[in-house]
Design a protein around this motif. Structure first.
Motif, short mmCIF file in Angstrom:
data_model
loop_
_atom_site.label_atom_id
_atom_site.label_comp_id
_atom_site.label_asym_id
_atom_site.label_seq_id
_atom_site.Cartn_x
_atom_site.Cartn_y
_atom_site.Cartn_z
N ARG A 267 83.47 61.84 100.78
CA ARG A 267 83.59 60.65 101.62
C ARG A 267 84.77 59.79 101.17
NH1 ARG A 267 78.35 57.59 104.10
NH2 ARG A 267 79.58 56.41 105.63
N MET A 269 86.13 56.15 101.58
CA MET A 269 85.79 54.82 102.07
C MET A 269 87.02 54.02 102.52
SD MET A 269 82.70 55.32 101.98
CE MET A 269 82.06 53.83 102.71
N GLU A 272 87.63 55.01 106.03
CA GLU A 272 86.61 54.40 106.90
C GLU A 272 86.93 52.93 107.16
OE1 GLU A 272 82.50 55.29 106.01
OE2 GLU A 272 82.98 57.33 105.39
N ARG A 273 87.32 52.21 106.09
CA ARG A 273 87.66 50.80 106.27
C ARG A 273 88.85 50.64 107.23
NH1 ARG A 273 85.64 49.97 101.23
NH2 ARG A 273 87.47 50.81 100.17
N VAL A 276 87.90 51.30 110.90
CA VAL A 276 87.11 50.17 111.44
C VAL A 276 88.03 48.99 111.74
CG1 VAL A 276 85.40 48.41 110.82
CG2 VAL A 276 84.89 50.84 110.42
N GLU A 289 82.78 43.46 110.93
CA GLU A 289 81.51 43.61 110.22
C GLU A 289 80.49 44.40 111.06
OE1 GLU A 289 78.25 40.69 108.24
OE2 GLU A 289 80.29 39.90 108.45
N ALA A 292 81.61 47.98 111.49
CA ALA A 292 81.44 48.78 110.27
C ALA A 292 80.05 49.40 110.23
CB ALA A 292 81.69 47.93 109.04
N ALA A 293 79.05 48.61 110.65
CA ALA A 293 77.67 49.14 110.66
C ALA A 293 77.53 50.27 111.67
CB ALA A 293 76.70 48.00 110.98
N ASN A 296 79.50 53.32 110.42
CA ASN A 296 78.84 53.98 109.29
C ASN A 296 77.79 54.96 109.81
OD1 ASN A 296 78.33 54.22 106.39
ND2 ASN A 296 76.30 53.44 106.94
N ALA A 297 77.01 54.51 110.81
CA ALA A 297 75.98 55.39 111.39
C ALA A 297 76.64 56.59 112.07
CB ALA A 297 75.12 54.61 112.37
N ILE A 299 79.62 57.94 111.46
CA ILE A 299 80.23 58.85 110.48
C ILE A 299 79.16 59.65 109.76
CG2 ILE A 299 81.48 58.88 108.27
CD1 ILE A 299 83.21 56.56 109.48
N GLU A 300 78.07 58.98 109.40
CA GLU A 300 77.01 59.71 108.69
C GLU A 300 76.36 60.77 109.58
OE1 GLU A 300 74.36 57.12 106.55
OE2 GLU A 300 75.96 56.59 105.13
#
Ligand SMILES: O=C(O)C(=O)C[C@]1(C(=O)O)C=C[C@@H](O)C=C1
Length: 312
Positions: A267, A269, A272-273, A276, A289, A292-293, A296-297, A299-300
């Motif tokens: 991963r 990060m 990812e940042r 976003v 913000e 990002a939530a 995150n879901a 990407i996971e």
């Protein structure tokens, strides 16, 4: 759409054409290609009889008359009358068709200029009840379609019969609807061409529905005012989101096979940042913000899928 021009909306068989979502008008026949009447059809004006085996309740969205003699049947059986591209200069018939009081769909004569097309639409609006839709057909000049919509304020549709690949482009160009030739297929059935007029092609219907949903969600401005309208608009956006999420998951899965260390173990990060942050520029109301939530879901979910596939 011009900011100064009031956009007109035409109601065609219950569908509002010109505002809100683009619509699919699945059924346009021409009585110029009149099928052979069959003896068991009983007295016929050349149409499928009402309630025929193909599931027609006797109505067809759009019908092009062959002559003035067809007009009473068109008035009784069609949601809208088509001024066909091949006879836009037959003014007596244009006038009589417009005078039926049905919504009038004015096709563009091949090579007709914007001015000629819009002039004919104005003429039909004057002679009829004022409900006029412009229809681009044939080779589909999408630039002209867009210009006609902007210049006239009238709804503009594209006849994509035989050109399912242009459905998305037509909606992107601003078409308020997509017209498909043939008789409407029976609800839930594949349709039966019992009268030699052809039935709406199921593949073309699928492509047209995809286009109004996906391209509409991305590119068509909408201001729904009622709860059902809002939910339908959300459903279109969700359809587009699901399509993009599936595509994204496939791409993210490929990335996992290309990285030295894939999956959750690899991963990144920082990546990812940064993605976003870029998204937040397109979605400033949601902001980093909240995005990002969400991401995150997303990407996971992609990483879980990739690991599942790797184990399989
Ligand atoms: O770009 C990567 O390195 C990926 O593995 C793809 C991805 C993504 O889904 O966008 C997934 C996991 C990483 O943490 C960052 C991004």
């Amino acid at each position: 759409m011009s900011s100064t021009l009031e956009r007109r909306v035409v109601t065609l068989g219950g569908a509002r054409v010109g505002a809100g979502p683009a619509v699919v008008i699945a059924g346009r026949i021409s009585l110029r290609a009149r099928p052979v009447a069959r003896p068991h059809d009983g007295p016929t004006d050349g149409w499928p009889p009402p309630g025929a085996r193909d599931g027609l309740a006797g109505r067809v969205p759009l019908v092009e008359p062959a002559g003035a003699g067809d007009l009473p049947a068109v008035a009784a059986r069609a949601d809208g009358v088509v001024i066909g591209a091949s006879w836009t200069r037959d003014i007596p018939l244009v006038r009589a068709a417009a005078a039926l009081g049905l919504p009038v769909v004015v096709e563009r004569r091949p090579s007709a200029s914007l001015e000629e097309w819009l002039g004919l639409a104005d003429y039909c609006a004057m002679e009829g009840g004022g409900e006029v839709i412009l229809c681009e057909t044939g080779r589909l000049d999408l630039g002209l379609l867009r210009a006609a919509r902007e210049a006239s304020g009238r709804p503009v549709v594209a006849d994509v019969t035989g050109r399912p690949g242009l459905s998305a482009a037509a909606v992107a160009a601003g078409a308020d609807g997509l017209v498909l030739g043939g008789l409407p297929a029976a609800p839930g059935g594949e349709g039966e061409d019992a009268y030699g007029m052809g039935v709406v092609d199921p593949e073309e219907l699928r492509a047209a529905r995809e286009a109004v949903t996906l391209v509409g969600a991305l590119l068509r401005p909408e201001t729904p005012a009622t709860l059902p309208e809002c939910r339908e608009a959300i459903d279109r956006v969700d359809a587009a989101l699901a399509t993009l999420l599936e595509r994204r998951a496939e791409l993210a899965g490929v990335v996992q096979t290309l990285k030295p260390v894939g999956g959750f173990a690899g991963r990144d990060m920082e990546r990812e940042r940064s993605l976003v942050a870029r998204m937040a520029r397109r979605a400033p109301a949601l902001g980093e913000e909240r995005l990002a939530a969400v991401m995150n879901a997303v990407i996971e979910a992609g990483l879980h899928l990739a690991e599942e596939r790797r184990r399989a």
